[in-house]
Write an enzyme that holds these catalytic residues in place. Structure first.
Site, PDB file in Angstrom:
ATOM      1  N   HIS A  79      22.001 145.259  79.982  1.00 48.42           N
ATOM      2  CA  HIS A  79      23.061 146.212  79.617  1.00 48.42           C
ATOM      3  C   HIS A  79      24.304 145.966  80.467  1.00 48.42           C
ATOM      4  O   HIS A  79      25.417 145.884  79.952  1.00 48.42           O
ATOM      5  CB  HIS A  79      22.587 147.655  79.834  1.00 48.42           C
ATOM      6  CG  HIS A  79      21.490 148.065  78.904  1.00 48.42           C
ATOM      7  ND1 HIS A  79      20.819 149.255  79.009  1.00 48.42           N
ATOM      8  CD2 HIS A  79      20.946 147.432  77.838  1.00 48.42           C
ATOM      9  CE1 HIS A  79      19.911 149.349  78.056  1.00 48.42           C
ATOM     10  NE2 HIS A  79      19.958 148.237  77.337  1.00 48.42           N
ATOM     11  N   SER A  95      20.770 145.314  72.698  1.00 49.32           N
ATOM     12  CA  SER A  95      21.527 146.329  73.445  1.00 49.32           C
ATOM     13  C   SER A  95      22.528 145.720  74.426  1.00 49.32           C
ATOM     14  O   SER A  95      23.554 146.344  74.712  1.00 49.32           O
ATOM     15  CB  SER A  95      20.576 147.282  74.156  1.00 49.32           C
ATOM     16  OG  SER A  95      19.624 146.566  74.869  1.00 49.32           O
TER      17      SER A  95
END
Lengths: 285, 281
Positions: A177, A122
Site C-alpha cells: 500500500h 490494492s
C-alpha cells in the site's frame, strides 16, 4: 446498453482492469483460490522475481485471494477509477495503474521476506489515491491549499483509515500500500500533471524519480544483498572459491550477523532445499 | 520584459532545504547500483555493508529521536526553532501562488517599480529567493523613493549575507520614511551597523529605536549582542535578561526564537560569572 457502451468509450482502462480482476478470479477459483493456482497465475514472491520471473511484479496486481478481497478492490476501483480516468485520460490512467502496481511490488520485494507471497490490486489502488492527492495539490493555488476543501480531506482520511486497517490486520500487506501510494503520488505530481515552470528543480526531480525506480527495479531483479539470491548464485557458480564466498555472504545476510560458522551454512542449505521443494511443488501441481 | 532581471547567486545554505531531499533520492538510487558492482568483487563486503548500514540507520534514527526529545525538553532554542520552521513552512506552502503568477504575466506587458515590488514581495512570502532579488533590485532601480521596496531589498540582501548593501537599503528605507514598518527598518539599521563593525553607531541607533518604538525580545537580543561585542558585559546581560523575560502575551514565532536564544545567553553569562567567581576564590 447504450450507457455501458458510452462508459466503455469514456473509461476503457478502468473497465478493462475491473474485467481483468474478475477474469483472473474465475481462472483461479473465485471463492478460495489455492496457493498453487495463485502461483501459476503470477503471484508476487521476491525470490521468484529475482529467479527470472519479472512479470510477477505486475501480474500480482490483477490477482485476488478470494471473493471478499476481489469485491473490496473492485468496488474501490469502480469508485475512484472513472473520475480519475476522465481527468487524466486513458493512456495516463493505464500508465498510472501499472507504475503504481510496480511501486507496490517493489516495496514488497525490498522490505518483506523473500518467500512472502502477495496478491491484490490494492498497491495500484493506493497509487490512484496518491494520484488524486497529487492532482489536488498541483491544481490548488498553494501546496497545502487543497486541504481547505472537503473532497481532498476525505481522500486523505480514506488513505489513513486504510493504512490503519492494513497495520492492524496481519494478512494485509501495508508495505505494498505504502509503496503504491508513494509512487502513484510522485509519478502523478512529476509526470502526469504538466511541468512546473517556476520550480527550477522540477526536471531534476523527474530524472531522480526515474533513476530511483529503474535502480530499485534492477535491484529487485538482481538483489545483491539478499541471501536467497546469493545462495542461488553460489549454486550455479563453478568456481569453488567464488562459491564459498557467496555461501558465506548468503549465510551472513540470512542471519543478519557477521560471524558465520560451517554449521550455519549447512543449516541454510537444508532450509533452502525445503524452500525449493515447496516452490517446485507449487509450480508442478 | 524578462521574468527575473539579473540572476542572483543564492548561497548554498539557502538552497540546501530544497537540494537535500533531491540528493537523498539520488543516493537511494545509486546505492543498489553500487552494491551490485561491489558484489562482483566481494559479495561478503556487500552483505556486511548492507547489514551495517541497516543497523546504523536504525541506531541513528533512535539517537536522533532521543536527541530531539531531550533537546525539546532541555534546550529552549530547539522548540523555538521548530516553531519558527513550521511557521515559515506553513506560510510558504499556504500562500496563494495566483497573485504571483498574475503579477509576473503583467510584467511581461509593461514594467513598473510597484509591479516589480509586488512580485518580489509575493516571492519572498513563498521563499522563492531566485525571484526576490532581481525584482526588488529592479524596483529600486526604477523608483528609488519607495521605502517598502528598499526595505524588502534590505531583507533579501541580509539573507544573502551582503551586509553593507543590506545596511544601505535599510538606511534608505528609514531615510525615506522615518519609523518605516513600525521601526523595523531602524532596528535592522542598528543590527547591520553592528554586523558591519560600526558598534558605536549601532548602540546609538538601538537606543533611538527603543526610545521611538519600544523594545521586543529581538531588539533586546540584538542590542545585547552589540553590547557584548563592545565588551560591556553587565549591560549586555541586562539586555539579554530583558529579551528573555516572560512576555505575558503570546509571541510570534520569530520573536519567540530570539527570546529562546536570549535565555541561553543568560545561562552562559551566569555560568561565565560563576566560573570567574570560582577562579577568584
Amino acid at each position: 446498453m447504450k450507457d455501458l457502451l458510452q462508459q466503455a468509450d469514456e473509461i476503457p482502462v478502468t473497465l478493462v482492469v475491473a474485467l481483468a480482476y474478475v477474469t483472473m478470479a474465475f481462472l483461479t477459483n473465485p471463492a478460495s483460490p489455492t496457493p498453487e493456482q495463485l502461483h501459476q497465475h503470477g503471484w508476487l514472491m521476491a525470490t521468484l522475481v529475482s529467479d527470472g520471473e519479472p512479470w510477477r511484479l505486475l501480474t500480482c496486481a490483477f490477482l485476488h485471494g478470494g471473493w471478499l478481497h476481489l469485491a473490496f478492490n473492485t468496488y474501490a476501483l469502480l469508485r475512484v477509477g472513472p473520475a480519475l480516468e476522465r481527468s487524466l485520460g486513458s493512456v495516463r490512467m493505464a500508465a498510472l495503474y501499472l507504475v503504481s502496481a510496480l511501486g507496490g511490488s517493489l516495496a514488497v520485494c525490498l522490505v518483506s521476506g523473500p518467500f512472502q507471497p502477495v496478491v491484490g490490486g490494492s498497491g495500484a489502488l493506493f497509487g490512484m489515491f496518491g494520484a488524486i492527492v497529487a492532482m489536488q495539490m498541483r491544481q490548488s493555488r498553494s501546496t497545502l491549499g487543497f486541504l481547505n476543501y472537503e473532497g481532498p480531506r476525505r481522500v486523505l482520511s480514506l488513505i489513513l483509515i486504510n493504512l490503519l486497517i492494513g497495520a492492524i490486520v496481519p494478512f494485509i500487506s501495508n508495505t505494498a500500500h505504502v509503496g503504491g501510494l508513494i509512487i502513484g503520488f510522485a509519478f502523478t505530481f512529476l509526470f502526469l500533471t504538466g511541468t512546473n515552470k517556476t520550480d527550477k528543480l522540477f526536471p531534476a526531480w523527474r530524472v531522480a524519480l526515474l533513476a530511483l525506480t529503474v535502480s530499485l527495479t534492477l535491484h529487485t531483479l538482481q538483489p545483491s544483498t539478499r541471501w536467497d539470491w546469493l545462495w542461488r548464485q553460489a549454486r550455479v557458480t563453478e568456481d569453488q572459491e567464488r562459491r564459498e564466498q557467496l555461501q558465506f555472504a548468503a549465510t551472513r545476510s540470512f542471519q543478519g550477523k557477521t560471524d558465520v560458522k560451517r554449521y550455519d551454512i549447512q543449516f541454510l542449505e537444508a532450509q533452502m532445499d525445503s524452500y525449493d521443494r515447496e516452490l517446485k511443488g507449487l509450480s508442478t501441481k | 520584459m524578462a521574468d527575473s532581471p539579473g540572476p542572483e547567486s543564492i548561497p548554498l545554505r539557502t538552497r540546501l532545504p530544497a537540494l537535500l531531499p533531491l540528493g537523498a533520492v539520488w543516493v537511494a538510487a545509486l546505492l543498489p547500483v553500487a552494491f551490485y558492482l561491489l558484489h562482483w568483487s566481494d559479495p561478503e563486503l556487500v552483505v556486511s555493508l548492507a547489514i551495517t548500514a541497516k543497523r546504523l540507520v536504525w541506531q541513528a534514527m533512535l539517537v536522533v529521536a532521543a536527541a530531539v526529545v531531550v533537546g525539546l525538553l532541555l534546550y529552549p532554542p530547539l522548540p523555538a526553532w521548530l516553531r519558527r520552521f513550521i511557521d515559515r513552512t506553513r506560510t510558504k506552502w499556504s500562500s496563494d501562488s495566483a497573485p504571483l503568477t498574475r503579477a509576473l504575466s503583467e510584467l511581461k506587458h509593461f514594467e513598473t517599480a510597484q509591479k516589480h515590488y509586488e512580485v518580489a514581495r509575493l516571492a519572498w512570502t513563498r521563499s522563492d529567493y531566485r525571484l526576490v532579488g532581481g525584482h526588488a533590485k529592479r524596483s529600486v532601480e526604477l523608483e528609488a523613493t519607495m521605502p517598502h521596496a528598499q526595505h524588502l531589498l534590505g531583507h533579501f540582501l541580509l539573507r544573502m549575507k551582503s551586509l553593507p548593501e543590506a545596511r544601505n537599503a535599510f538606511e534608505a528605507a528609514e531615510r525615506l520614511d522615518q519609523g518605516h514598518a513600525f521601526g523595523e527598518a531602524l532596528l535592522h539599521v542598528a543590527h547591520l551597523q553592528h554586523l558591519t563593525g560600526d558598534l558605536d553607531a549601532a548602540l546609538t541607533t538601538f537606543v533611538r529605536h527603543e526610545r521611538e518604538h519600544g523594545s521586543s525580545p529581538r531588539s533586546n537580543f540584538w542590542r545585547g549582542d552589540a553590547l557584548m561585542a563592545k565588551g560591556q558585559m553587565e549591560a549586555a546581560a541586562a539586555a539579554f535578561v530583558a529579551a528573555a523575560a516572560d512576555p505575558k502575551v503570546r509571541l510570534t514565532a520569530e520573536e519567540n526564537w530570539f527570546r529562546a536564544q536570549a535565555r541561553v545567553r543568560c545561562w552562559r553569562i551566569r555560568g561565565g560569572k560563576a566560573a570567574s567567581n570560582e577562579g577568584h576564590r
